[in-house]
Design an enzyme around this catalytic site. Structure first.
Site, PDB file in Angstrom:
ATOM      1  N   ASP A   1     -20.143  15.479  -0.587  1.00  0.00           N
ATOM      2  CA  ASP A   1     -18.487  15.739  -0.443  1.00  0.00           C
ATOM      3  C   ASP A   1     -17.788  14.513  -0.115  1.00  0.00           C
ATOM      4  OD1 ASP A   1     -15.896  16.296  -0.002  1.00  0.00           O
ATOM      5  OD2 ASP A   1     -16.249  18.579   0.303  1.00  0.00           O
ATOM      6  N   VAL A   2     -17.229  13.514  -0.696  1.00  0.00           N
ATOM      7  CA  VAL A   2     -16.554  12.517  -0.311  1.00  0.00           C
ATOM      8  C   VAL A   2     -15.588  12.578   0.883  1.00  0.00           C
ATOM      9  CG1 VAL A   2     -16.987  11.230  -2.465  1.00  0.00           C
ATOM     10  CG2 VAL A   2     -14.940  12.474  -2.099  1.00  0.00           C
TER      11      VAL A   2
ATOM     12  N   TYR B   1      -0.589  14.107  -6.649  1.00  0.00           N
ATOM     13  CA  TYR B   1      -1.942  13.191  -7.309  1.00  0.00           C
ATOM     14  C   TYR B   1      -0.887  11.744  -7.500  1.00  0.00           C
ATOM     15  CZ  TYR B   1      -4.720  11.697 -10.950  1.00  0.00           C
ATOM     16  OH  TYR B   1      -5.693  10.909 -11.703  1.00  0.00           O
TER      17      TYR B   1
ATOM     18  N   LYS C   1      -2.710   8.225  -5.716  1.00  0.00           N
ATOM     19  CA  LYS C   1      -3.006   7.073  -6.591  1.00  0.00           C
ATOM     20  C   LYS C   1      -2.270   5.978  -6.368  1.00  0.00           C
ATOM     21  CE  LYS C   1      -6.421   9.210  -8.802  1.00  0.00           C
ATOM     22  NZ  LYS C   1      -7.937   8.692  -8.683  1.00  0.00           N
TER      23      LYS C   1
ATOM     24  N   THR D   1     -11.298  14.692 -20.285  1.00  0.00           N
ATOM     25  CA  THR D   1     -12.306  15.492 -19.155  1.00  0.00           C
ATOM     26  C   THR D   1     -12.055  16.515 -18.434  1.00  0.00           C
ATOM     27  OG1 THR D   1     -10.980  14.189 -17.498  1.00  0.00           O
ATOM     28  CG2 THR D   1     -12.561  12.859 -18.418  1.00  0.00           C
TER      29      THR D   1
HETATM   30  N1  LIG Z   1      -8.905  12.380 -17.078  1.00  0.00           N
HETATM   31  C1  LIG Z   1      -7.651  11.308 -16.901  1.00  0.00           C
HETATM   32  O1  LIG Z   1      -6.858  11.736 -17.931  1.00  0.00           O
HETATM   33  C2  LIG Z   1      -7.722  10.484 -15.881  1.00  0.00           C
HETATM   34  C3  LIG Z   1      -6.485   9.626 -15.896  1.00  0.00           C
HETATM   35  C4  LIG Z   1      -6.292   8.804 -14.985  1.00  0.00           C
HETATM   36  C5  LIG Z   1      -7.272   8.680 -13.676  1.00  0.00           C
HETATM   37  N2  LIG Z   1      -7.948   9.603 -13.734  1.00  0.00           N
HETATM   38  C6  LIG Z   1      -8.782   9.487 -12.549  1.00  0.00           C
HETATM   39  O2  LIG Z   1     -10.603   9.478 -13.073  1.00  0.00           O
HETATM   40  C7  LIG Z   1     -11.259   9.917 -12.006  1.00  0.00           C
HETATM   41  C8  LIG Z   1     -12.483  10.618 -12.669  1.00  0.00           C
HETATM   42  O3  LIG Z   1     -11.721  11.894 -13.212  1.00  0.00           O
HETATM   43  P1  LIG Z   1     -12.257  12.528 -14.452  1.00  0.00           P
HETATM   44  O4  LIG Z   1     -11.058  12.512 -15.374  1.00  0.00           O
HETATM   45  O5  LIG Z   1     -13.689  11.978 -14.970  1.00  0.00           O
HETATM   46  O6  LIG Z   1     -12.378  14.101 -14.029  1.00  0.00           O
HETATM   47  P2  LIG Z   1     -13.767  15.117 -13.834  1.00  0.00           P
HETATM   48  O7  LIG Z   1     -13.158  16.387 -13.397  1.00  0.00           O
HETATM   49  O8  LIG Z   1     -14.436  15.078 -15.112  1.00  0.00           O
HETATM   50  O9  LIG Z   1     -14.738  14.511 -12.755  1.00  0.00           O
HETATM   51  C9  LIG Z   1     -14.185  14.510 -11.295  1.00  0.00           C
HETATM   52  C10 LIG Z   1     -15.371  14.485 -10.537  1.00  0.00           C
HETATM   53  O10 LIG Z   1     -15.312  14.231  -9.261  1.00  0.00           O
HETATM   54  C11 LIG Z   1     -16.084  15.094  -8.384  1.00  0.00           C
HETATM   55  N3  LIG Z   1     -15.386  15.477  -7.126  1.00  0.00           N
HETATM   56  C12 LIG Z   1     -14.294  16.049  -6.862  1.00  0.00           C
HETATM   57  N4  LIG Z   1     -13.899  16.431  -5.694  1.00  0.00           N
HETATM   58  C13 LIG Z   1     -15.044  15.736  -5.138  1.00  0.00           C
HETATM   59  C14 LIG Z   1     -15.441  15.512  -3.778  1.00  0.00           C
HETATM   60  N5  LIG Z   1     -14.581  16.116  -2.759  1.00  0.00           N
HETATM   61  N6  LIG Z   1     -16.691  14.886  -3.355  1.00  0.00           N
HETATM   62  C15 LIG Z   1     -17.635  14.674  -4.449  1.00  0.00           C
HETATM   63  N7  LIG Z   1     -17.180  14.677  -5.757  1.00  0.00           N
HETATM   64  C16 LIG Z   1     -15.963  15.207  -6.079  1.00  0.00           C
HETATM   65  C17 LIG Z   1     -16.113  16.479  -9.559  1.00  0.00           C
HETATM   66  O11 LIG Z   1     -17.214  17.337  -9.009  1.00  0.00           O
HETATM   67  C18 LIG Z   1     -16.354  15.918 -10.829  1.00  0.00           C
HETATM   68  O12 LIG Z   1     -17.386  15.730 -11.263  1.00  0.00           O
HETATM   69  C19 LIG Z   1     -10.345  10.487 -11.104  1.00  0.00           C
HETATM   70  O13 LIG Z   1     -10.136   9.694  -9.843  1.00  0.00           O
HETATM   71  C20 LIG Z   1      -8.996  10.795 -11.721  1.00  0.00           C
HETATM   72  O14 LIG Z   1      -7.888  10.845 -10.734  1.00  0.00           O
HETATM   73  C21 LIG Z   1      -8.626  10.530 -14.574  1.00  0.00           C
END
Ligand SMILES: NC(=O)c1ccc[n+]([C@@H]2O[C@H](COP(=O)([O-])OP(=O)(O)OC[C@H]3O[C@@H](n4cnc5c(N)ncnc54)[C@H](O)[C@@H]3O)[C@@H](O)[C@H]2O)c1
Length: 256
Positions: A60-61, A153, A157, A188
């Site tokens: 857990d980060v 959020y 960011k 995702t």
């Molecule tokens: N999907 C989008 O549209 C989008 C757009 C902009 C930015 N992002 C960013 O991209 C990154 C990845 O998101 P994604 O879209 O792949 O989502 P996702 O939900 O598929 O992946 C997120 C991952 O983070 C892990 N996670 C969450 N909390 C955690 C914790 N406390 N400790 C360890 N792991 C943890 C989850 O288990 C999951 O595997 C994020 O930082 C998100 O903010 C996503």
């Protein structure tokens, strides 16, 4: 690339998982960190089945000891040259109704969690004489989303954006580069977390209509941008927020 390692948080799913798989194909040993045991195991198994090398870490980060414990294990393997901090959550809500604990939780995972991992990576990379760190930003750091309710959020960011610039300046003398990828709407779990299943088709159509490229991103498309930032192909790029957003940030919704 042979004999070097890449560490990815949020490795169980979405963009983080795509970076793990692409990073393995590029020849890195992949350290996959996530709090989701089934997901991180699936990522590691997929890499190993494809002939790559990966180690899973259940972390857990937000937990200092778990993060530092993973890095103790990483130090015993191939030299760590890259970090992608992808772990994130998106818990929405209009600010006047938002539970303060929800606000704290989003900043804890998205901002403090990224900081804790970066801090450990910096220590390893300074000792090794360099490396490349990529953080994960969002258009929500730069604009308000028309959908609303992105206060927590967006704040998390926004902190990533300023941390990226500060770290880049502080650690350039150590041969370290620090950048952030800024993904647009990417297909995702996180993207759909706050949308009721019955509403998803309509929301997808609405978002697609607002993205200049006319579609959502596939996680692989963001991963290719991250791999470029991690590699020497981007050797003169540091302190940058690199958009990979289908044109979202280039567009104004004002129309005549
Ligand atoms: N999907 C989008 O549209 C989008 C757009 C902009 C930015 N992002 C960013 O991209 C990154 C990845 O998101 P994604 O879209 O792949 O989502 P996702 O939900 O598929 O992946 C997120 C991952 O983070 C892990 N996670 C969450 N909390 C955690 C914790 N406390 N400790 C360890 N792991 C943890 C989850 O288990 C999951 O595997 C994020 O930082 C998100 O903010 C996503």
């Amino acid at each position: 690339m042979i004999g070097t390692a890449l560490l990815v948080t949020g490795a169980a799913s979405g963009i983080g998982r795509a970076v793990c798989e692409l990073g393995s194909k590029a020849g890195y040993h992949v350290h996959a960190l996530d709090r989701d045991v089934e997901g991180v195991t699936a990522t590691v198994d997929a890499i190993c089945a494809a002939g790559g090398q990966a180690t899973g870490h259940l972390v857990d980060v937000t937990r200092v000891e778990e993060v530092s414990g993973a890095f103790e294990s990483v130090a015993k393997g191939p030299r760590l040259v890259g970090l992608f901090a992808s772990a994130g959550i998106d818990l929405g809500g209009m600010a006047h109704e938002l539970d303060p604990e929800t606000f704290r939780r989003v900043l804890d995972v998205n901002t403090t969690g990224a900081f804790l991992v970066v801090q450990q990576a910096l220590r390893v990379m300074i000792a090794a004489g360099g490396g490349s760190i990529v953080l994960c930003g969002s258009p929500a750091a730069q604009v308000g989303f028309a959908a609303g309710g992105v206060t927590a959020y967006g704040a998390s960011k926004g902190a990533i954006a300023s941390m990226t610039r500060t770290l880049a300046v502080d650690y350039a003398p150590h041969g370290l580069r620090v950048n952030a990828v800024v993904p647009g709407p990417t297909d995702t779990d996180l993207m759909w977390a706050g949308v009721a299943v019955g509403d998803r088709a309509a929301v997808r159509t609405k978002i697609i209509g607002e993205v200049p490229l006319g579609r959502l991103a596939h996680p692989d498309e963001i991963a290719r941008c991250v791999l470029w930032l991690l590699s020497d192909l981007s050797s003169y790029t540091t302190g940058s927020l690199i958009g990979c957003d289908g044109g979202v940030l280039a567009k104004s919704s004002i129309s005549m």
